[in-house]
Design a protein around this motif. Sequence first.
Motif, PDB file in Angstrom:
ATOM      1  N   ARG A 175       0.863  -1.378 -12.297  1.00 54.22           N
ATOM      2  CA  ARG A 175       1.657  -1.562 -13.445  1.00 54.22           C
ATOM      3  C   ARG A 175       1.055  -0.485 -14.715  1.00 54.22           C
ATOM      4  NH1 ARG A 175       4.775  -6.185 -13.958  1.00 54.22           N
ATOM      5  NH2 ARG A 175       5.553  -6.401 -11.984  1.00 54.22           N
ATOM      6  N   LYS A 176      -0.800  -0.920 -14.779  1.00 54.14           N
ATOM      7  CA  LYS A 176      -1.577  -0.387 -15.119  1.00 54.14           C
ATOM      8  C   LYS A 176      -1.297   1.395 -15.704  1.00 54.14           C
ATOM      9  CE  LYS A 176      -5.496  -3.143 -14.927  1.00 54.14           C
ATOM     10  NZ  LYS A 176      -6.928  -3.663 -14.956  1.00 54.14           N
ATOM     11  N   LEU A 177      -0.705   1.927 -14.085  1.00 52.72           N
ATOM     12  CA  LEU A 177      -0.985   3.206 -14.173  1.00 52.72           C
ATOM     13  C   LEU A 177       1.116   3.827 -15.089  1.00 52.72           C
ATOM     14  CD1 LEU A 177      -1.940   3.829 -10.691  1.00 52.72           C
ATOM     15  CD2 LEU A 177      -2.955   4.624 -12.177  1.00 52.72           C
ATOM     16  N   TYR A 178       1.447   2.662 -14.808  1.00 54.67           N
ATOM     17  CA  TYR A 178       2.275   2.738 -15.402  1.00 54.67           C
ATOM     18  C   TYR A 178       2.661   3.172 -16.927  1.00 54.67           C
ATOM     19  CZ  TYR A 178       5.925   4.428 -11.525  1.00 54.67           C
ATOM     20  OH  TYR A 178       6.992   4.767 -10.841  1.00 54.67           O
ATOM     21  N   TYR A 179       2.252   1.923 -17.004  1.00 57.78           N
ATOM     22  CA  TYR A 179       1.819   1.299 -19.209  1.00 57.78           C
ATOM     23  C   TYR A 179       1.276   2.324 -19.106  1.00 57.78           C
ATOM     24  CZ  TYR A 179       3.634  -2.596 -18.959  1.00 57.78           C
ATOM     25  OH  TYR A 179       4.848  -3.830 -18.694  1.00 57.78           O
ATOM     26  N   TRP A 180       0.196   3.820 -18.576  1.00 62.96           N
ATOM     27  CA  TRP A 180      -0.031   4.598 -18.857  1.00 62.96           C
ATOM     28  C   TRP A 180       0.472   5.705 -19.345  1.00 62.96           C
ATOM     29  CZ3 TRP A 180      -1.486   9.144 -16.032  1.00 62.96           C
ATOM     30  CH2 TRP A 180      -2.195  10.017 -17.085  1.00 62.96           C
ATOM     31  N   PHE A 195      -2.190  -4.055  -5.671  1.00 63.70           N
ATOM     32  CA  PHE A 195      -1.971  -3.308  -5.782  1.00 63.70           C
ATOM     33  C   PHE A 195      -0.878  -2.993  -6.691  1.00 63.70           C
ATOM     34  CE2 PHE A 195      -3.158  -1.754  -1.228  1.00 63.70           C
ATOM     35  CZ  PHE A 195      -4.119  -1.543  -1.599  1.00 63.70           C
ATOM     36  N   THR A 196      -0.198  -4.316  -7.202  1.00 64.81           N
ATOM     37  CA  THR A 196       0.887  -4.535  -8.088  1.00 64.81           C
ATOM     38  C   THR A 196       0.136  -4.331 -10.040  1.00 64.81           C
ATOM     39  OG1 THR A 196       2.399  -5.603  -6.854  1.00 64.81           O
ATOM     40  CG2 THR A 196       2.206  -6.279  -9.371  1.00 64.81           C
ATOM     41  N   ARG A 197      -0.867  -4.991  -9.661  1.00 67.42           N
ATOM     42  CA  ARG A 197      -1.374  -5.081 -11.159  1.00 67.42           C
ATOM     43  C   ARG A 197      -2.472  -3.511 -11.864  1.00 67.42           C
ATOM     44  NH1 ARG A 197      -4.593  -9.345  -9.123  1.00 67.42           N
ATOM     45  NH2 ARG A 197      -6.397  -7.634  -9.130  1.00 67.42           N
ATOM     46  N   LEU A 219       1.222  -0.989  -0.047  1.00 68.88           N
ATOM     47  CA  LEU A 219      -0.434   0.050  -0.256  1.00 68.88           C
ATOM     48  C   LEU A 219       1.064   0.823   0.225  1.00 68.88           C
ATOM     49  CD1 LEU A 219      -2.585   1.678   0.425  1.00 68.88           C
ATOM     50  CD2 LEU A 219      -2.493   1.479   2.499  1.00 68.88           C
ATOM     51  N   ILE A 220       2.308   1.280   0.818  1.00 73.91           N
ATOM     52  CA  ILE A 220       3.363   2.860   0.965  1.00 73.91           C
ATOM     53  C   ILE A 220       3.672   2.855  -0.513  1.00 73.91           C
ATOM     54  CG2 ILE A 220       4.705   3.157   1.855  1.00 73.91           C
ATOM     55  CD1 ILE A 220       4.168   1.824   4.201  1.00 73.91           C
ATOM     56  N   MET A 221       4.038   1.502  -1.121  1.00 72.19           N
ATOM     57  CA  MET A 221       4.666   1.610  -2.385  1.00 72.19           C
ATOM     58  C   MET A 221       3.708   2.137  -3.680  1.00 72.19           C
ATOM     59  SD  MET A 221       6.857  -1.771  -1.586  1.00 72.19           S
ATOM     60  CE  MET A 221       8.342  -1.460  -3.403  1.00 72.19           C
ATOM     61  N   ASP A 244      12.700   5.154 -11.868  1.00 71.47           N
ATOM     62  CA  ASP A 244      11.690   5.419 -12.533  1.00 71.47           C
ATOM     63  C   ASP A 244      10.686   4.277 -12.517  1.00 71.47           C
ATOM     64  OD1 ASP A 244      12.298   8.405 -12.009  1.00 71.47           O
ATOM     65  OD2 ASP A 244      13.335   8.538 -13.778  1.00 71.47           O
ATOM     66  N   GLY A 245      11.350   2.897 -12.406  1.00 72.22           N
ATOM     67  CA  GLY A 245      10.103   1.677 -12.918  1.00 72.22           C
ATOM     68  C   GLY A 245       8.752   1.743 -12.157  1.00 72.22           C
ATOM     69  N   PRO A 246       8.127   0.921 -12.461  1.00 73.12           N
ATOM     70  CA  PRO A 246       7.141   0.513 -11.382  1.00 73.12           C
ATOM     71  C   PRO A 246       7.884  -0.152 -10.254  1.00 73.12           C
ATOM     72  CG  PRO A 246       6.807  -0.795 -13.163  1.00 73.12           C
ATOM     73  CD  PRO A 246       7.716   0.487 -13.502  1.00 73.12           C
ATOM     74  N   ASP A 247       7.330   0.237  -8.348  1.00 69.44           N
ATOM     75  CA  ASP A 247       8.544  -0.046  -7.622  1.00 69.44           C
ATOM     76  C   ASP A 247       7.974  -1.529  -7.143  1.00 69.44           C
ATOM     77  OD1 ASP A 247      10.479   2.250  -6.897  1.00 69.44           O
ATOM     78  OD2 ASP A 247       7.971   2.867  -5.872  1.00 69.44           O
TER      79      ASP A 247
END
Length: 227
Positions: free
Chosen positions: A145-150, A140-142, A82-84, A123-126
């Motif tokens: 990833r969706k937000l980073y791909y966006w 939270f992982t899914r 959650l924090i990440m 600067d990539g997903p944590d």
Amino acid sequence: MSLPVIAVIGADGSGKSTVCIELKAWLETRYPVKLCHLGRQTGGIGRMIAKLPFFGKKLDHGIAGKANKARSDKGPKAGVALIMFLLSLKRVYRFYKMLRLKKQGFLIITDRFPQTSVIGGLDGPDLTVDHPDNIISSYFTRWERKLYYWMTDHKPDLVIRLNVDIDTAMQRKPDHRLSSMVKKIETIQKITFNGAPILDLYSNTQPLEEIVQEAKKAITEILSKKY
């Protein structure tokens, strides 16, 4: 047609901030320009903790250990995930503000840019484990990833990549963790930015004036061709 997005990337100590300021001062004489920082800006907090008297370094090592444990095969526990995730939302919010400014007609210079070429890299997903054991962590992982791909779907018009060696980087940023700096430098070489044009410059061998001039030349070409 909207003005371009120019991304300046590089490990800490590569000269990103200085180059961004120089380019902004040059461009804003002709265009409306905004400089946007697209990092989470949490690294400074860790360095402040490490400088605390008596227990600062121990606490900093403990935090780093938990972060490494979160990247184990099982993935992080729900609270850590959650924090990440919330920290990643900070970057998403900055990115959304940048897109708003672009729509308003500003030429954008970004200090850093999100990437998905190296999961868990600079600067990539944590949240690095694809399928963590914990259901909440998996959720939270899914979403992360969706937000980073966006974000990475909005590729910059030009990437200025400032390369630096580890000795120069640590000399400029002696308060940074060596292991973290090595990882960042390695990640920089692997990022593709979905095929965006990349200008490679070398801040450990090229003087600042030469770097800025090459960057200006590349930006001028982008502006003359497209804008």
